[in-house]
Design a protein around this motif. Structure first.
Motif, PDB file in Angstrom:
ATOM      1  N   ASN A 180     -47.761  31.153 -10.798  1.00 38.28           N
ATOM      2  CA  ASN A 180     -45.965  31.605 -11.523  1.00 38.28           C
ATOM      3  C   ASN A 180     -46.621  30.051 -12.656  1.00 38.28           C
ATOM      4  N   TYR A 189     -44.278  27.928 -15.903  1.00 41.67           N
ATOM      5  CA  TYR A 189     -43.422  26.984 -16.422  1.00 41.67           C
ATOM      6  C   TYR A 189     -43.311  26.083 -17.754  1.00 41.67           C
ATOM      7  N   TYR A 204     -41.896  22.608 -19.532  1.00 39.36           N
ATOM      8  CA  TYR A 204     -41.158  21.352 -19.704  1.00 39.36           C
ATOM      9  C   TYR A 204     -41.009  20.301 -20.906  1.00 39.36           C
ATOM     10  N   LEU A 215     -38.692  14.750 -17.696  1.00 39.69           N
ATOM     11  CA  LEU A 215     -39.557  16.075 -17.161  1.00 39.69           C
ATOM     12  C   LEU A 215     -38.589  16.812 -17.149  1.00 39.69           C
ATOM     13  N   GLN A 241     -36.898  20.991 -17.119  1.00 35.21           N
ATOM     14  CA  GLN A 241     -37.886  22.320 -17.204  1.00 35.21           C
ATOM     15  C   GLN A 241     -37.172  23.106 -18.329  1.00 35.21           C
ATOM     16  N   TYR A 262     -39.495  29.581 -16.478  1.00 35.82           N
ATOM     17  CA  TYR A 262     -40.008  29.592 -15.073  1.00 35.82           C
ATOM     18  C   TYR A 262     -40.524  31.202 -15.118  1.00 35.82           C
ATOM     19  N   ILE A 280     -42.268  34.255 -13.154  1.00 33.88           N
ATOM     20  CA  ILE A 280     -42.878  35.014 -11.945  1.00 33.88           C
ATOM     21  C   ILE A 280     -44.320  35.787 -12.192  1.00 33.88           C
ATOM     22  N   VAL A 288     -33.807  28.110 -17.612  1.00 37.18           N
ATOM     23  CA  VAL A 288     -33.366  27.194 -17.235  1.00 37.18           C
ATOM     24  C   VAL A 288     -32.587  26.220 -17.383  1.00 37.18           C
ATOM     25  N   LEU A 319     -44.822  20.894 -22.412  1.00 37.09           N
ATOM     26  CA  LEU A 319     -46.330  20.688 -20.749  1.00 37.09           C
ATOM     27  C   LEU A 319     -46.010  21.869 -20.234  1.00 37.09           C
ATOM     28  N   GLY A 328     -46.196  25.387  -4.047  1.00 38.88           N
ATOM     29  CA  GLY A 328     -45.583  24.523  -4.811  1.00 38.88           C
ATOM     30  C   GLY A 328     -45.720  23.532  -5.574  1.00 38.88           C
ATOM     31  N   LEU A 363     -46.919  21.483  -8.559  1.00 36.83           N
ATOM     32  CA  LEU A 363     -47.817  22.020 -10.485  1.00 36.83           C
ATOM     33  C   LEU A 363     -48.401  21.737 -10.814  1.00 36.83           C
ATOM     34  N   PHE A 415     -49.756  21.055 -14.487  1.00 38.70           N
ATOM     35  CA  PHE A 415     -49.450  20.714 -15.963  1.00 38.70           C
ATOM     36  C   PHE A 415     -50.777  21.082 -16.493  1.00 38.70           C
ATOM     37  N   TYR A 443     -45.265  12.289  -8.951  1.00 35.84           N
ATOM     38  CA  TYR A 443     -46.631  13.137 -10.029  1.00 35.84           C
ATOM     39  C   TYR A 443     -46.408  11.410 -11.005  1.00 35.84           C
ATOM     40  N   PRO A 500     -48.342  15.372 -16.549  1.00 34.23           N
ATOM     41  CA  PRO A 500     -48.488  14.527 -14.729  1.00 34.23           C
ATOM     42  C   PRO A 500     -49.326  15.319 -14.178  1.00 34.23           C
ATOM     43  N   PHE A 559     -36.746  16.582 -12.400  1.00 35.68           N
ATOM     44  CA  PHE A 559     -37.800  15.096 -12.331  1.00 35.68           C
ATOM     45  C   PHE A 559     -36.516  13.883 -12.276  1.00 35.68           C
TER      46      PHE A 559
END
Lengths: 115, 112
Positions: free
Chosen positions: A32, A34, A36, A44, A46, A49, A51, A59, A90, A102, A104, A106, B35, B43, B102
């Motif tokens: 997945n 993403y 940011y 951050l 989002q 995303y 999948i 988002v 990011l 789940g 992340l 980065f 994070y 992060p 976040f």
């Protein structure tokens, strides 16, 4: 081992100019992905995303778009930059959801300055 | 917004002290991520605590989750200079696991 690479590391662009930021993940199949955005000194937010290849969900609307042309690649772009686009972008990947997922992972980010 | 507190907090402590950072969230979450972000870098996850867990430990780090008060905390025991960083908590909404919200973050400075 999985690696995530973002490019470019930094960009200085003019208002109204186009932008393309990229992210490549190696060593992990069908992650997945993403995007940011982080303002200087901020949190951050989002943006998108994905999948699966070819499918991207938005988002927040920030006059940006994203695409996933390959399983391991995620692209963020816009045709016209605004001053408000300045910040730190990011890219991240995850395994999706399950017992130990789940989390992340980065990349090192792309710093964008719009003048 | 997912979060009850929006302003970045700044904490400054001496090496060897303990410190606790708090987060509150507004809606149901299945998980709270913590994070840390070093200056100019992406992060990195330090602790992930799920809604069926009350406490999670990792070395000198301890995270708690109280779903009844919708709050989480991160504690660092005997802080060291290398713990200096910005710490963020993040949650999902419980319905879309692909969207993380976040918090505003805590800038922790540990002085020698």
């Amino acid at each position: 081992a999985q690696t995530i690479h973002q490019w470019p590391v930094a960009e200085i662009k003019a208002v109204g100019s186009p932008l393309s930021l990229g992210c490549t993940i190696k060593g992990k199949s069908s992650p997945n992905l993403y995007w940011y955005w982080q303002a200087t000194g901020g949190t951050l937010q989002q943006l998108f995303y994905s999948i699966t290849v070819g499918q991207v969900e938005s988002v927040v609307q920030l006059n940006l778009s994203a695409s996933r042309p390959k399983d391991d690649q995620f692209i963020l772009s816009t045709e016209k930059l605004l001053l408000s686009h300045s910040g730190f972008y990011l890219c991240a990947w995850s395994l999706g959801w399950g017992e130990n997922t789940g989390q992340l992972y980065f990349g090192e980010g792309s710093k964008l300055t719009v003048l | 917004s997912q979060w009850g507190e929006e302003n970045l907090q700044a904490l400054s402590i001496q090496e060897g002290e303990d410190v606790t950072m708090n987060c509150s969230y507004k809606t149901y979450t299945t998980v709270v991520h913590w994070y840390r972000q070093d200056s100019g870098r992406g992060p990195a996850l330090i602790i992930l605590i799920r809604s069926n867990e009350r406490e999670k430990r990792s070395g000198r780090l301890r995270a708690t989750l109280d779903t009844s008060s919708q709050s989480s905390s991160l504690s660092i025991t005997a802080a060291q200079c290398e713990d200096t960083a910005v710490y963020f908590c993040a949650t999902d909404e419980g319905s879309n696991y692909n969207v993380l919200y976040f918090g505003s973050g805590t800038k922790l400075t540990v002085e020698p």
